[in-house]
Design an enzyme around this catalytic site. Sequence first.
Site, mmCIF file in Angstrom:
data_model
loop_
_atom_site.group_PDB
_atom_site.id
_atom_site.type_symbol
_atom_site.label_atom_id
_atom_site.label_comp_id
_atom_site.label_asym_id
_atom_site.label_seq_id
_atom_site.Cartn_x
_atom_site.Cartn_y
_atom_site.Cartn_z
ATOM 1 N N THR B 159 0.788 -10.785 -11.901
ATOM 2 C CA THR B 159 2.060 -10.462 -11.249
ATOM 3 C C THR B 159 2.653 -11.725 -10.628
ATOM 4 O OG1 THR B 159 1.287 -8.235 -10.766
ATOM 5 C CG2 THR B 159 3.157 -9.028 -9.465
ATOM 6 N N TRP B 162 3.805 -14.014 -13.394
ATOM 7 C CA TRP B 162 5.020 -13.476 -14.026
ATOM 8 C C TRP B 162 6.276 -13.998 -13.320
ATOM 9 C CZ3 TRP B 162 9.220 -10.362 -12.763
ATOM 10 C CH2 TRP B 162 9.892 -9.770 -13.837
ATOM 11 N N HIS B 163 6.178 -14.233 -12.002
ATOM 12 C CA HIS B 163 7.340 -14.687 -11.242
ATOM 13 C C HIS B 163 7.592 -16.184 -11.396
ATOM 14 C CE1 HIS B 163 6.826 -10.762 -9.315
ATOM 15 N NE2 HIS B 163 8.115 -10.856 -9.079
ATOM 16 N N GLY B 164 6.592 -16.928 -11.828
ATOM 17 C CA GLY B 164 6.800 -18.361 -12.015
ATOM 18 C C GLY B 164 5.489 -19.094 -12.204
#
Lengths: 377, 310
Positions: B159, B162-164
């Site tokens: 997670t 996934w954001h960076g």
Amino acid sequence: MSTKVKNIVLTVLMAALFLGLFGWNILKEDSTYLYGERREPATFPELTLERVISGKFMEEFKDYTLDQFPVRDTFRSIKAVFSHYVFMNMDNNDVILEDGHISKLEYQLKDEMLDYAADRFGYIYKNMIEGTGSKVYLSVVPDKNLFLAEKGGYLSIDYNALASFMQERMDYAEYIDIMPLLSADDYYYTDSHWKQENIVDVAEHIATSMGVPFSDDFNVNTFETPFYGTYYGQAALPFIKPDTIKYLTNSAIENCTVTGVDGYGKDVPMQVYDTVRGSDKDPYEFFLSGNQPFITITNPENKSGKELVVFRDSFGSSLSPLLIQSYSKISVVDIRYLNPMALKSFVLWNKLSFENADVLFIYSSILLNSSITAGMK
Amino acid sequence: MFPQLIAGPIVRYSDIEKQLKSRNHNFEMAAQGIRRFVFGLGKKVLIADALGELCETFKLSDDKSVLFYWLYAIAYTLQIYFDFSGYSDMAIGMGKMFGFEFLENFDYPYISGSVTEFWRRWHMSLGSWFRDYVYIPLGGNRVSKIKWFRNIFVVWFLTGFWHGAAWNFIVWGLYFAVLLMLEKLWLKKYLDKSKVLRHVYVMFLVIISFVIFNAADMGEAARYIASMFGFGNVPVFSAEWLYYLRNYAVVIILAIIGATPLPKKLVSKLSEKNEKFANTIEPVVLIGMMLVITAYLVDGSFEAFLYFRF
């Protein structure tokens, strides 16, 4: 209204708004100048496959559509009103409104900018003034936030620190403190500049500090064109009234000769008060035709032979005419438009002399604190 | 001129498979879509972007203080919610205009009473995607405790990732992994005791998490968090903090209220009480809002005349 009717009304109205603005955008003739921001708007970007693929086209197209948006100034006014009265923001795009004055938030003292300005002045002193027998003076014009910030709870720069910094870096100059003579009323409501009719005491203080005679006997005249200052368009608030430009005359101002230079250094006759420029994009250019690299004001009534060289920004445009009574000649130099290295040519051409002259560096805090053009350093 | 729809709920093919073949277009859905889109755009342009300016100003400030760090952290926590949920509203609204029904992505996460609840309400489409495609295939919680811990760590590591692709995102994800496990194992029983305390607890941890999330790197995240607790060699107050608190007070208050179901409840009550009046006022409010949003977008290209320099 029933829910069914509401749904239809909302859909139709919103579609009309979108399509209306879309059509207006397409049919509207492009603006060539944004008066509120005093700049040229973006034009339709060059359309090539390469630019579309690189994303450059869309980037510039976005700027173009925003700059050319129909009734752009009205939308900017809606935003300003909403920001001011609904969100109660203290500033809108750093523009503040206090006591009827529009001003710009400036609160960080930028040492590197002051350093840069002092270096430029130091270059001029070392290369042209030192050893000429001139007396050098320095004065700093505070921006009107000095008088507005504390009252309204806004941030402002430390003006004493700024003045001290410049004094330390320019130890060859005698500092003339004019800050105690000024108040918010001495500035235009819609502009950053001071009012000529309110700075006679400032001119007198400067003249007496430089040891020259000064008379405060002036006639007050009114220039009829309404003055929408530089902050007027930036604020975009609809209810602000324009200022009025008043200008002072006396026998010395009426009888002096003003000469500027063109791009080749050739003399160009000018006027102390330029009514044509006063009616143009920046009405403050009424005073000494605004941004000019080099101006000579000759006063045939003063036989003392005393000369003054003023290094200045636009604040000096309205001040210099008030000082002409005290000198035979004033040379007004704006190094934003004239490279200091090129100034030597003016000495060689006998247009400018520092020999035994008074030299006054008078600059606004706004300019000193942002003296470097972005990307220059 | 309009923000590009690069964010929004994760829409799975299975959720819209039937709608792709058959869907309804009518004024009711169009009006609902318009309302949702305008509110989403308003959340993004009027609230999130304003708070974004505050965060940007803070980052550039030379006059930081403990309270300014907190103001930044709160502003960013609100900004990211209004930004992302605004985009999600716009996507859902546009979907409705075209006859699609997309799943909700946010459900007032800042009213949560636990971090577990927060993640049930925040970016719901991402949570369900990781649950269905990572957590459950790994065995979910129907495995040994060790494997269950592993599953949670894998999900939250991903997670974050996934954001960076930066360490602060990984740490941000794992931070929630730890919190969720602590809650499941130990904290839940305490949280159930006080409504106020559990809300303060969630918001405190969420605010800290977003400081990590928005940091340029882990060094910055550590500096910011240390400064928030007085270990950053900065004063408690500063002139800039006070100015920007006053400048953005209304936006922050509106954002806090807007992050709760209160406005929606008020509108529903008004509609129930006087449906005709509510129906008459709605198009006026939405058109007015759209004009104000357009004004903010147009003003975005404002470029003040620069005082000519040396």
